[in-house]
Scaffold this motif. Structure first.
Motif, PDB file in Angstrom:
ATOM      1  N   ASP A 176       6.460  -3.550  10.350  1.00 47.47           N
ATOM      2  CA  ASP A 176       5.388  -2.921  11.553  1.00 47.47           C
ATOM      3  C   ASP A 176       4.656  -1.879  10.940  1.00 47.47           C
ATOM      4  O   ASP A 176       3.481  -1.733  11.385  1.00 47.47           O
ATOM      5  N   MET A 177       5.041  -0.957  10.157  1.00 46.61           N
ATOM      6  CA  MET A 177       4.419  -0.084   9.387  1.00 46.61           C
ATOM      7  C   MET A 177       5.077   0.296   8.025  1.00 46.61           C
ATOM      8  O   MET A 177       6.302  -0.044   7.709  1.00 46.61           O
ATOM      9  N   VAL A 178       4.391   1.188   7.370  1.00 47.75           N
ATOM     10  CA  VAL A 178       5.095   1.594   5.981  1.00 47.75           C
ATOM     11  C   VAL A 178       4.996   3.438   6.206  1.00 47.75           C
ATOM     12  O   VAL A 178       4.095   3.649   6.571  1.00 47.75           O
ATOM     13  N   VAL A 179       6.249   3.600   5.851  1.00 44.57           N
ATOM     14  CA  VAL A 179       6.257   5.318   5.737  1.00 44.57           C
ATOM     15  C   VAL A 179       6.932   5.381   4.428  1.00 44.57           C
ATOM     16  O   VAL A 179       8.084   5.468   4.274  1.00 44.57           O
ATOM     17  N   ARG A 180       5.911   5.773   3.544  1.00 44.64           N
ATOM     18  CA  ARG A 180       6.446   5.708   2.111  1.00 44.64           C
ATOM     19  C   ARG A 180       5.498   6.431   1.179  1.00 44.64           C
ATOM     20  O   ARG A 180       4.826   5.978   0.215  1.00 44.64           O
ATOM     21  N   THR A 181       5.370   7.861   1.317  1.00 49.11           N
ATOM     22  CA  THR A 181       4.223   8.676   0.630  1.00 49.11           C
ATOM     23  C   THR A 181       3.163   7.776   0.217  1.00 49.11           C
ATOM     24  O   THR A 181       2.637   7.745  -0.819  1.00 49.11           O
ATOM     25  N   MET A 182       2.410   7.367   1.097  1.00 53.54           N
ATOM     26  CA  MET A 182       1.321   6.386   1.114  1.00 53.54           C
ATOM     27  C   MET A 182      -0.042   7.371   1.379  1.00 53.54           C
ATOM     28  O   MET A 182      -0.164   7.761   2.492  1.00 53.54           O
TER      29      MET A 182
END
Length: 346
Positions: free
Chosen positions: A167-173
């Motif tokens: 659903d989403m990316v939470v990865r130092t992006m």
């Protein structure tokens, strides 16, 4: 000025100051890279939670809607927050019963597993993991079974969202105009900048002439490679800088550096500090040469989900959740914080 003081001056990934933290054995890096499983869930059945269902595909951002050099068109501007759960994207997530989040499991203090923490069975932990849990808790309540993680490499962050794997990316992006053509972002939740990581014994001094003829490693799909490529074109760094070495995950660059296959690594200052904490033989060299902001990435057109995440970030800033997480995970390496970046809305 001794070595430690020099590092405090050089690290400015957040809040203008930084300091090196605890040293973790280099072998730990190899363990993280080779042995860790590819996915994780807070649920006992080990499901990866693939599939985001119901998130609408939107139109690409127009070129004139985003220009990092023009005031009012900053890429970190996002939709105004909303606490409503009635939108189609949020409703699809709630109907499924869990939030699927793309994360890292190899970035020390951001998203990683601590093999020494036997009490938590090496669960994922870190600054980004705290934020992902905060989003899931806001949507579902305190039940930890309502979030499922999918570990993804740097170059798969956008494809994973577009395919509906998460659903989403939470990865130092880092939020950027180029990436906004493919995904939507929340407001910024962290400020950093590109920096150079090299052995302490190296004569490399930072983003400057000392990089001449040096082999630099970056993560494929990261903003680090683009920054170096632009730097060569603008003659900010020598044309002889070799930037051909790219890897799927940023941590792989540290391994290449340890093996002597490259001379330096370029990555966000916040990540560089965490890698220097893992390996006491390397250090961050020089000041940041860009200004960048991390955001939560989501599928194009999932406006209701973007607004919902922005509301979570509003609350996270106000109730000091952001500060508590920073103090726990990042202050040891980056020093005192000036607080999260102020949100910017369209």
């Amino acid at each position: 000025m001794d070595e430690r003081d020099a590092q405090r001056v050089s690290l400015r990934g957040w809040g203008g100051v930084a300091a090196m933290a605890v040293a973790v054995a280099c072998a730990l890096v190899a363990v993280f890279t080779v042995l860790l499983p590819l996915s994780h869930t807070d649920e006992p059945d080990g499901s990866t939670g693939i599939g985001s269902g119901g998130v609408a595909q939107g139109l690409q951002t127009k070129d004139d809607d985003c220009d990092a050099d023009v005031e009012g068109k900053e890429p970190e501007r996002s939709l105004r927050p909303s606490s409503s759960d009635s939108g189609p994207s949020v409703q699809a997530i709630k109907a499924r019963g869990y939030l699927s989040v793309g994360v890292d499991q190899n970035s020390f203090r951001w998203g990683y597993r601590d093999p020494n923490n036997t009490s938590k069975k090496s669960e994922l932990e870190g600054f980004d993991i705290d934020l992902a849990r905060e989003i899931a808790t806001s949507i579902f309540g305190s039940d930890k079974n309502t979030i499922r993680y999918k570990a993804i490499p740097t170059n798969e962050r956008i494809p994973a969202i577009q395919r509906g794997d998460v659903d989403m990316v939470v990865r130092t992006m880092t939020i950027s105009c180029e990436r906004l053509k493919d995904v939507d972002f929340s407001t910024a939740y962290f400020q950093t900048g590109q920096q150079v990581l090299a052995p302490k014994s190296s004569k490399i001094t930072g983003y400057d002439e000392s990089l001449a003829g040096k082999r630099i490693c970056t993560a494929k799909g990261s903003t680090a490679w683009s920054a170096l490529d632009n730097g060569r074109k603008k003659k900010e760094i020598p044309a002889s800088v070799d930037i051909d070495t790219t890897v799927p995950n940023q941590l792989d660059c540290l391994v290449r550096l340890q093996l002597g296959e490259v001379d330096a690594v370029v990555t966000d200052g916040a990540l560089a500090a965490s890698q220097a904490a893992q390996d006491p033989t390397v250090a961050v060299k020089g000041d940041p040469f860009t200004k960048e902001y991390y955001g939560v990435a989501m599928k194009k057109g999932a406006d209701d989900l973007v607004r919902r995440v922005n509301q979570v970030l509003e609350d996270y800033r106000k109730d000091k959740g952001w500060q508590k997480s920073y103090d726990k995970w990042l202050e040891p390496g980056l020093g005192k914080s000036d607080g999260p970046p102020a949100p910017k809305y369209k």
